[in-house]
Design an enzyme around this catalytic site. Structure first.
Site, PDB file in Angstrom:
ATOM      1  N   THR A 192      38.480  26.847  35.697  1.00 40.17           N
ATOM      2  CA  THR A 192      39.486  25.831  36.132  1.00 40.17           C
ATOM      3  C   THR A 192      39.070  24.943  37.071  1.00 40.17           C
ATOM      4  O   THR A 192      38.142  25.201  38.070  1.00 40.17           O
ATOM      5  CB  THR A 192      40.562  27.066  36.901  1.00 40.17           C
TER       6      THR A 192
ATOM      7  N   GLY B 247      69.972  27.988  26.329  1.00 37.73           N
ATOM      8  CA  GLY B 247      70.232  27.847  24.780  1.00 37.73           C
ATOM      9  C   GLY B 247      69.336  26.737  24.137  1.00 37.73           C
ATOM     10  O   GLY B 247      68.304  26.454  24.955  1.00 37.73           O
TER      11      GLY B 247
ATOM     12  N   GLU C 122      42.467  35.625  36.307  1.00 39.65           N
ATOM     13  CA  GLU C 122      42.210  36.305  37.261  1.00 39.65           C
ATOM     14  C   GLU C 122      42.493  37.700  36.915  1.00 39.65           C
ATOM     15  O   GLU C 122      42.862  38.508  37.831  1.00 39.65           O
ATOM     16  CB  GLU C 122      42.746  35.883  38.556  1.00 39.65           C
ATOM     17  N   GLY C 123      42.276  38.174  35.767  1.00 37.91           N
ATOM     18  CA  GLY C 123      42.348  39.582  35.371  1.00 37.91           C
ATOM     19  C   GLY C 123      43.835  39.624  34.565  1.00 37.91           C
ATOM     20  O   GLY C 123      44.686  39.335  35.162  1.00 37.91           O
TER      21      GLY C 123
HETATM   22  N1  CAA Z   1      35.998  44.645  45.731  1.00 33.84           N
HETATM   23  C1  CAA Z   1      34.590  45.049  45.833  1.00 33.84           C
HETATM   24  N2  CAA Z   1      33.616  45.924  45.136  1.00 33.84           N
HETATM   25  C2  CAA Z   1      34.439  46.168  43.935  1.00 33.84           C
HETATM   26  C3  CAA Z   1      35.536  45.632  43.601  1.00 33.84           C
HETATM   27  C4  CAA Z   1      36.292  44.986  44.448  1.00 33.84           C
HETATM   28  N3  CAA Z   1      37.604  44.783  44.299  1.00 33.84           N
HETATM   29  N4  CAA Z   1      35.891  46.145  42.297  1.00 33.84           N
HETATM   30  C5  CAA Z   1      34.783  46.850  41.693  1.00 33.84           C
HETATM   31  N5  CAA Z   1      33.781  46.899  42.832  1.00 33.84           N
HETATM   32  C6  CAA Z   1      32.487  47.345  42.773  1.00 33.84           C
HETATM   33  C7  CAA Z   1      32.484  48.900  42.394  1.00 33.84           C
HETATM   34  O1  CAA Z   1      32.732  49.686  43.996  1.00 33.84           O
HETATM   35  C8  CAA Z   1      31.199  48.999  41.707  1.00 33.84           C
HETATM   36  O2  CAA Z   1      30.265  49.436  43.027  1.00 33.84           O
HETATM   37  P1  CAA Z   1      28.967  50.062  42.500  1.00 33.84           P
HETATM   38  O3  CAA Z   1      27.965  49.267  41.804  1.00 33.84           O
HETATM   39  O4  CAA Z   1      28.516  50.371  44.212  1.00 33.84           O
HETATM   40  O5  CAA Z   1      29.325  51.526  41.891  1.00 33.84           O
HETATM   41  C9  CAA Z   1      30.854  47.665  41.062  1.00 33.84           C
HETATM   42  O6  CAA Z   1      31.615  46.558  41.634  1.00 33.84           O
HETATM   43  C10 CAA Z   1      31.316  47.878  39.416  1.00 33.84           C
HETATM   44  O7  CAA Z   1      32.786  48.299  39.320  1.00 33.84           O
HETATM   45  P2  CAA Z   1      33.452  48.752  38.110  1.00 33.84           P
HETATM   46  O8  CAA Z   1      32.344  50.085  37.790  1.00 33.84           O
HETATM   47  O9  CAA Z   1      34.746  49.098  38.444  1.00 33.84           O
HETATM   48  O10 CAA Z   1      33.102  47.517  37.103  1.00 33.84           O
HETATM   49  P3  CAA Z   1      33.528  47.592  35.670  1.00 33.84           P
HETATM   50  O11 CAA Z   1      32.621  46.701  34.961  1.00 33.84           O
HETATM   51  O12 CAA Z   1      33.963  49.067  35.024  1.00 33.84           O
HETATM   52  O13 CAA Z   1      35.105  46.973  35.623  1.00 33.84           O
HETATM   53  C11 CAA Z   1      36.867  45.370  35.984  1.00 33.84           C
HETATM   54  C12 CAA Z   1      35.518  46.066  36.443  1.00 33.84           C
HETATM   55  C13 CAA Z   1      37.999  45.861  37.108  1.00 33.84           C
HETATM   56  C14 CAA Z   1      37.162  45.517  34.548  1.00 33.84           C
HETATM   57  C15 CAA Z   1      36.365  43.777  36.468  1.00 33.84           C
HETATM   58  O14 CAA Z   1      35.355  43.446  35.597  1.00 33.84           O
HETATM   59  C16 CAA Z   1      37.526  42.843  36.403  1.00 33.84           C
HETATM   60  O15 CAA Z   1      38.271  42.715  37.140  1.00 33.84           O
HETATM   61  N6  CAA Z   1      37.592  42.255  34.961  1.00 33.84           N
HETATM   62  C17 CAA Z   1      38.678  40.932  35.046  1.00 33.84           C
HETATM   63  C18 CAA Z   1      37.742  39.638  35.570  1.00 33.84           C
HETATM   64  C19 CAA Z   1      38.783  38.718  35.770  1.00 33.84           C
HETATM   65  O16 CAA Z   1      39.662  38.931  36.441  1.00 33.84           O
HETATM   66  N7  CAA Z   1      38.297  37.532  35.462  1.00 33.84           N
HETATM   67  C20 CAA Z   1      39.225  36.555  35.758  1.00 33.84           C
HETATM   68  C21 CAA Z   1      37.939  35.050  35.694  1.00 33.84           C
HETATM   69  S1  CAA Z   1      38.124  33.997  37.137  1.00 33.84           S
HETATM   70  C22 CAA Z   1      39.617  33.153  36.637  1.00 33.84           C
HETATM   71  O17 CAA Z   1      40.319  33.519  35.818  1.00 33.84           O
HETATM   72  C23 CAA Z   1      40.016  32.101  37.676  1.00 33.84           C
HETATM   73  C24 CAA Z   1      40.673  31.072  36.962  1.00 33.84           C
HETATM   74  O18 CAA Z   1      40.595  30.505  36.308  1.00 33.84           O
HETATM   75  C25 CAA Z   1      41.678  30.513  38.062  1.00 33.84           C
END
Ligand code: CAA
Length: 390
Positions: free
Chosen positions: A160, A345, A369-370
């Site tokens: 973006t 409509g 953003e997810g």
């Molecule tokens: N804050 C701080 N730390 C966090 C966190 C948070 N919100 N979420 C996770 N973590 C940490 C965890 O504690 C973990 O730490 P450790 O290494 O100490 O264990 C680490 O990060 C890994 O976390 P997970 O094991 O939960 O990671 P995962 O791979 O299983 O899943 C997910 C994570 C929730 C699926 C994540 O990948 C996610 O949110 N995906 C969606 C991505 C997204 O939103 N993309 C949007 C792109 S940007 C965008 O859209 C911008 C735009 O255009 C406007």
């Protein structure tokens, strides 16, 4: 929820509402149709302090709280979702990231241009193979032999404001064998050699918010531009998204309200079978459901905003509140804009009214953003106390 607002909040909301209805709403259809980046609008918003609302004044921002931010975001989105997207990236994904994780030198250098609206920022996380699975990135950053800079190669997609951004927060793998613990965040200037902007994505909605691919070919970034610690990039990305998701929720609330306002006016004016259509139960029930979901969204959003405000002192995470607000408000935006088209409509399907644009623009709030699916996963993990399982 009015009781949660103080005099200053009400004044900010009213000022932004007046500005947005006067300066943004009248040109929204033009920018939607042409897909031009609305730079003149962004500059005016910068002058009003809307591009760095929570950034302290010493770094060029407005120095306000998170509730002020969501109120402003809602009003801007009511006028034009695309413009509020640009505002959201500048405020949440960029300024919040640098304020939270930046060094004093980085704050001095990189906040003011964006917070004052003179420059546009972007957040580069997603890659073609990694949308929801954000840690699965291939972009590589390798420390130079003399240790002065990183050399970055790779590709990002769906960025973006990418076509026009002056500054980026970029995430790249520095130690791939460590998976998400091997990701590092960088601040990158837009004119860095080796940063190449790819094709601009044609989109269903938010057409004035420019989105593109980025390519990095031996791009050199000085070590001083590492944001946070090397290897902390994934946590930084996630923490920034917690803030971003509150902004997207407020944006969704704004477009849902715009759809409701248009529907109320239409239901009061349009006649069928000798009655105003608002006298029919079928329309009343739609309006009632829209209003109820909007007010429930507002409750979740204000609660998330207050959690974020508290976190500025305590450092606590507000992941749960942010994801619940984003999930519910974005689905409310889709529900309300869908109902608004139906209530209008044929005219709801026509480009003569803004309702069809609200419908197209609302959809992205369930995706970026997810996605809603990712928000549900985050919420469930928080509630059940589960760690990530991937
Ligand atoms: N804050 C701080 N730390 C966090 C966190 C948070 N919100 N979420 C996770 N973590 C940490 C965890 O504690 C973990 O730490 P450790 O290494 O100490 O264990 C680490 O990060 C890994 O976390 P997970 O094991 O939960 O990671 P995962 O791979 O299983 O899943 C997910 C994570 C929730 C699926 C994540 O990948 C996610 O949110 N995906 C969606 C991505 C997204 O939103 N993309 C949007 C792109 S940007 C965008 O859209 C911008 C735009 O255009 C406007």
């Amino acid at each position: 929820m009015e009781f949660l607002l103080n005099e200053e909040h009400r004044m900010i909301r009213d000022t932004v509402r007046e500005f947005a209805q006067k300066e943004i709403a009248p040109v929204a259809a033009h920018y939607d149709e042409t897909g031009e980046f609305p730079m003149p609008v962004i500059k005016k918003m910068g002058e009003l302090g809307l591009m760095g609302i929570e950034v302290p004044e010493e770094y060029g921002g407005a120095g306000l709280d998170t509730l002020s931010y969501v109120l402003a975001m809602e009003e801007v989105a009511k006028a034009d979702v695309a413009v509020s997207t640009i505002m959201s990236v500048n405020n949440s994904l960029y300024c919040h990231g640098i304020l939270t994780f930046g060094t004093e030198e980085q704050k001095q250098k990189y906040l003011a241009p964006v917070a004052s609206g003179q420059a546009v920022a972007a957040y580069a996380l997603t890659e073609p193979q990694s949308g929801s699975d954000a840690a699965n990135m291939k972009t590589r950053a390798v420390l130079s032999d003399d240790g002065t800079h990183y050399i970055i190669n790779g590709r990002k997609s769906w960025i973006t404001s990418g076509p026009v951004a002056d500054y980026f927060i970029l995430f790249a793998m520095t130690e791939p064998e460590k998976r998400h613990r091997g990701i590092t965040a960088f601040i990158v200037e837009g004119d860095t050699p080796g940063l190449i902007r790819g094709k601009v994505e044609p989109k269903l909605g938010i057409r004035a918010s420019a989105t593109c691919e980025l390519f990095f070919e031996d791009m050199k970034v000085p070590v001083e531009n590492v944001l946070g610690e090397p290897g902390q990039g994934f946590k930084i990305a996630m923490a920034i998204l917690d803030a971003g998701r509150i902004g997207i929720a407020a944006q969704a609330l704004g477009v849902a309200e715009a759809a409701l306002d248009a529907s109320i006016n239409w239901a009061r004016e349009r006649e069928a079978f000798g009655h105003k259509i608002g006298e029919f139960e079928g329309i009343q029930w739609k309006i009632a459901d829209m209003k109820t979901r909007i007010e429930a969204s507002r409750g979740l959003i204000y609660s998330a905003a207050m959690a974020k405000e508290r976190a500025k002192k305590t450092g606590e995470r507000y992941t749960l509140q942010a994801s619940m607000a984003k999930l519910f408000a974005s689905e409310t935006a889709m529900f309300c804009t869908h109902q608004a088209v139906q209530i209008h409509g044929g005219m709801g399907y026509s480009k003569e009214l803004p309702v069809e644009r609200y419908f197209r623009d609302a959809k992205i709030t369930e995706i970026y953003e997810g996605t809603s699916e990712i928000q549900r996963l985050v919420i469930a993990r928080q509630v059940l106390g589960l760690r990530g399982s991937f």
